[in-house]
Motif scaffolding. Structure first.
Motif, PDB file in Angstrom:
ATOM      1  N   GLN A  33       0.811  -1.204   0.000  1.00 20.84           N
ATOM      2  CA  GLN A  33       0.000   0.000   0.000  1.00 20.84           C
ATOM      3  C   GLN A  33       0.855   1.270   0.000  1.00 20.84           C
ATOM      4  OE1 GLN A  33      -3.344  -0.173  -0.336  1.00 20.84           O
ATOM      5  NE2 GLN A  33      -3.313   2.062  -0.597  1.00 20.84           N
ATOM      6  N   ASN A  34       2.038   1.180   0.606  1.00 16.21           N
ATOM      7  CA  ASN A  34       2.929   2.345   0.604  1.00 16.21           C
ATOM      8  C   ASN A  34       3.276   2.779  -0.815  1.00 16.21           C
ATOM      9  OD1 ASN A  34       3.023   2.196   3.433  1.00 16.21           O
ATOM     10  ND2 ASN A  34       4.755   0.776   3.388  1.00 16.21           N
ATOM     11  N   PHE A  35       3.567   1.801  -1.674  1.00 17.30           N
ATOM     12  CA  PHE A  35       3.902   2.101  -3.062  1.00 17.30           C
ATOM     13  C   PHE A  35       2.674   2.566  -3.841  1.00 17.30           C
ATOM     14  CE2 PHE A  35       7.183  -0.770  -1.610  1.00 17.30           C
ATOM     15  CZ  PHE A  35       8.334  -0.256  -2.167  1.00 17.30           C
ATOM     16  N   ILE A  36       1.516   1.966  -3.557  1.00 13.88           N
ATOM     17  CA  ILE A  36       0.284   2.383  -4.232  1.00 13.88           C
ATOM     18  C   ILE A  36      -0.033   3.838  -3.894  1.00 13.88           C
ATOM     19  CG2 ILE A  36      -2.205   1.992  -4.373  1.00 13.88           C
ATOM     20  CD1 ILE A  36      -1.681  -0.975  -3.890  1.00 13.88           C
ATOM     21  N   ASN A  37       0.122   4.181  -2.624  1.00 10.83           N
ATOM     22  CA  ASN A  37      -0.149   5.565  -2.219  1.00 10.83           C
ATOM     23  C   ASN A  37       0.796   6.543  -2.917  1.00 10.83           C
ATOM     24  OD1 ASN A  37      -2.159   4.668  -0.491  1.00 10.83           O
ATOM     25  ND2 ASN A  37      -0.800   4.600   1.296  1.00 10.83           N
ATOM     26  N   PHE A  38       2.055   6.144  -3.069  1.00  7.52           N
ATOM     27  CA  PHE A  38       3.018   7.036  -3.707  1.00  7.52           C
ATOM     28  C   PHE A  38       2.631   7.325  -5.154  1.00  7.52           C
ATOM     29  CE2 PHE A  38       6.782   7.836  -6.283  1.00  7.52           C
ATOM     30  CZ  PHE A  38       7.433   8.823  -5.561  1.00  7.52           C
ATOM     31  N   PHE A  39       2.233   6.296  -5.909  1.00  3.64           N
ATOM     32  CA  PHE A  39       1.950   6.472  -7.327  1.00  3.64           C
ATOM     33  C   PHE A  39       0.524   6.939  -7.608  1.00  3.64           C
ATOM     34  CE2 PHE A  39       5.563   3.485  -7.495  1.00  3.64           C
ATOM     35  CZ  PHE A  39       6.382   4.190  -8.365  1.00  3.64           C
ATOM     36  N   THR A  40      -0.284   7.083  -6.567  1.00  2.00           N
ATOM     37  CA  THR A  40      -1.657   7.565  -6.763  1.00  2.00           C
ATOM     38  C   THR A  40      -1.878   8.958  -6.177  1.00  2.00           C
ATOM     39  OG1 THR A  40      -2.348   6.374  -4.749  1.00  2.00           O
ATOM     40  CG2 THR A  40      -2.658   5.258  -6.867  1.00  2.00           C
ATOM     41  N   GLN A  41      -0.948   9.430  -5.349  1.00  3.21           N
ATOM     42  CA  GLN A  41      -1.099  10.757  -4.768  1.00  3.21           C
ATOM     43  C   GLN A  41      -0.406  11.793  -5.646  1.00  3.21           C
ATOM     44  OE1 GLN A  41       0.336  10.611  -0.748  1.00  3.21           O
ATOM     45  NE2 GLN A  41      -1.287   9.219  -0.050  1.00  3.21           N
ATOM     46  N   SER A  42      -1.090  12.901  -5.865  1.00  4.69           N
ATOM     47  CA  SER A  42      -0.576  13.925  -6.766  1.00  4.69           C
ATOM     48  C   SER A  42       0.659  14.619  -6.210  1.00  4.69           C
ATOM     49  CB  SER A  42      -1.669  14.964  -7.054  1.00  4.69           C
ATOM     50  OG  SER A  42      -2.119  15.578  -5.842  1.00  4.69           O
ATOM     51  N   ASN A  43       0.733  14.801  -4.882  1.00  3.81           N
ATOM     52  CA  ASN A  43       1.879  15.530  -4.321  1.00  3.81           C
ATOM     53  C   ASN A  43       3.173  14.734  -4.431  1.00  3.81           C
ATOM     54  OD1 ASN A  43       0.922  13.661  -2.495  1.00  3.81           O
ATOM     55  ND2 ASN A  43       1.480  14.863  -0.696  1.00  3.81           N
ATOM     56  N   MET A  75       3.791  12.241  -6.650  1.00  7.15           N
ATOM     57  CA  MET A  75       4.131  12.125  -8.067  1.00  7.15           C
ATOM     58  C   MET A  75       4.657  13.452  -8.598  1.00  7.15           C
ATOM     59  SD  MET A  75       3.924   9.109  -9.165  1.00  7.15           S
ATOM     60  CE  MET A  75       4.114   9.489 -10.892  1.00  7.15           C
ATOM     61  N   GLY A  76       4.103  14.547  -8.077  1.00  7.95           N
ATOM     62  CA  GLY A  76       4.621  15.856  -8.465  1.00  7.95           C
ATOM     63  C   GLY A  76       6.063  16.038  -8.036  1.00  7.95           C
ATOM     64  N   THR A  77       6.385  15.530  -6.849  1.00  7.70           N
ATOM     65  CA  THR A  77       7.768  15.591  -6.368  1.00  7.70           C
ATOM     66  C   THR A  77       8.698  14.786  -7.266  1.00  7.70           C
ATOM     67  OG1 THR A  77       7.031  15.854  -4.086  1.00  7.70           O
ATOM     68  CG2 THR A  77       9.287  15.101  -4.424  1.00  7.70           C
ATOM     69  N   LEU A  78       8.253  13.599  -7.668  1.00  8.53           N
ATOM     70  CA  LEU A  78       9.064  12.760  -8.548  1.00  8.53           C
ATOM     71  C   LEU A  78       9.287  13.443  -9.897  1.00  8.53           C
ATOM     72  CD1 LEU A  78      10.461  10.096  -9.265  1.00  8.53           C
ATOM     73  CD2 LEU A  78       8.213   9.169  -9.889  1.00  8.53           C
ATOM     74  N   ILE A  79       8.229  13.991 -10.472  1.00  4.74           N
ATOM     75  CA  ILE A  79       8.346  14.654 -11.777  1.00  4.74           C
ATOM     76  C   ILE A  79       9.250  15.881 -11.671  1.00  4.74           C
ATOM     77  CG2 ILE A  79       7.074  15.902 -13.557  1.00  4.74           C
ATOM     78  CD1 ILE A  79       4.702  14.044 -12.984  1.00  4.74           C
ATOM     79  N   TYR A  80       9.068  16.660 -10.599  1.00  7.82           N
ATOM     80  CA  TYR A  80       9.904  17.853 -10.408  1.00  7.82           C
ATOM     81  C   TYR A  80      11.375  17.454 -10.265  1.00  7.82           C
ATOM     82  CZ  TYR A  80      11.326  22.439  -8.656  1.00  7.82           C
ATOM     83  OH  TYR A  80      11.933  23.666  -8.492  1.00  7.82           O
ATOM     84  N   SER A  81      11.644  16.376  -9.549  1.00  7.92           N
ATOM     85  CA  SER A  81      13.018  15.908  -9.367  1.00  7.92           C
ATOM     86  C   SER A  81      13.626  15.492 -10.694  1.00  7.92           C
ATOM     87  CB  SER A  81      13.055  14.737  -8.383  1.00  7.92           C
ATOM     88  OG  SER A  81      12.515  15.097  -7.129  1.00  7.92           O
TER      89      SER A  81
END
Length: 265
Positions: A45-55, A57-63
């Motif tokens: 669930q930790n990984f699911i939350n990471f890839f489903t939350q906009s904040n 994913m926004g951090t990953l894209i910004y990085s």
């Protein structure tokens, strides 16, 4: 009394112990927390939350965007510098190259603080251009890591290959595109690897230049600071997977380039 036989393989024992204690065991701890919840139950669930939350994913894209732009800027600056330096007839090449490396001898905090003062004098308020300032800070910090491998690769290119290209009618530009640039690809790949991966996690530059946006490194630090080991470990595993993929891709490109170089020779 029998002789004590010494094998060179035994020299690997201290390194193997070090790897086990400080690499393998911490990695197991990260894996445990990444795939468990607060109650210790196994979950993804930790990984699911990471890839489903906009904040997140926004951090990953910004990085990724910040690391990509920083890498491109470093490459655009470093390649001409390395090429001109490697092809010049200067007697003090090593001294000039040292000038680019010397900033790395100074404390990192002092270097970024000095850069912050310069940018503040120019912009008056660093909050107006946070992304631009971060790219400038990252470029200033990682530029030597791009120059060194490119310079080492170009200076090692056999001059006879360029002479052969010119004998076959190639001009300076065509000889560069057909010989120098392809043979310098391994150095470019090494430089990209040494800049792109650290740029994704170096949140100190962002903090010191007043960029309030999170990147992967700062996000991990925020979770661990809040004693959320599960989400912090999960993001660390994701970042490790990204680093592994980038390393495999660049390594494959380097191998293909070496094979092409060998075939051409």
């Amino acid at each position: 009394m029998g002789k004590i036989r010494f094998s060179r393989k035994q020299l690997c024992i201290p390194y193997a112990i070090y790897l086990f204690c400080f690499v393998f065991v911490p990695l197991l701890v990260l894996m445990y927390y990444a795939f468990t919840d607060a109650d210790g139950h196994v979950t993804i669930q930790n990984f699911i939350n990471f890839f489903t939350q906009s904040n997140t994913m926004g951090t990953l894209i910004y990085s990724l965007v910040l690391a990509f732009v920083t890498t491109v800027v470093c490459l655009l600056i470093a390649y001409p510098v390395a090429f001109i330096l490697a092809k010049s007839n200067l007697k003090n090449k090593a001294m000039i190259l040292m000038i680019f490396v010397m900033p790395m001898w100074i404390n990192f905090t002092l270097r970024v603080t000095a850069l912050k003062e310069i940018l503040t004098a120019i912009e008056h308020n660093l909050a107006f251009h946070p992304f631009l300032n971060s790219v400038i800070g990252m470029t200033y910090d990682f530029l030597p890591f791009m120059i060194m491998p490119i310079y080492s690769t170009i200076i090692g290119i056999d001059h006879n290959l360029l002479e052969a290209a010119r004998d076959l009618g190639a001009g300076s530009i065509k000889a560069f595109l057909a010989v120098t640039l392809p043979l310098s690809v391994p150095g470019i790949i090494s430089g990209i690897t040494m800049v792109f991966l650290p740029a994704m996690t170096n949140y100190v530059v962002l903090d010191m230049l007043y960029n309030s946006t999170y990147i992967m490194g700062s996000l991990i630090g925020s979770y661990f600071s809040a004693y959320d080991w599960h989400n912090g470990s999960m993001i660390a595993i994701i970042l490790l997977a990204i680093i592994l993929i980038v390393t495999l891709v660049t390594g494959k490109m380097s191998e293909e380039q070496s094979e092409q170089k060998g075939g051409a020779l």
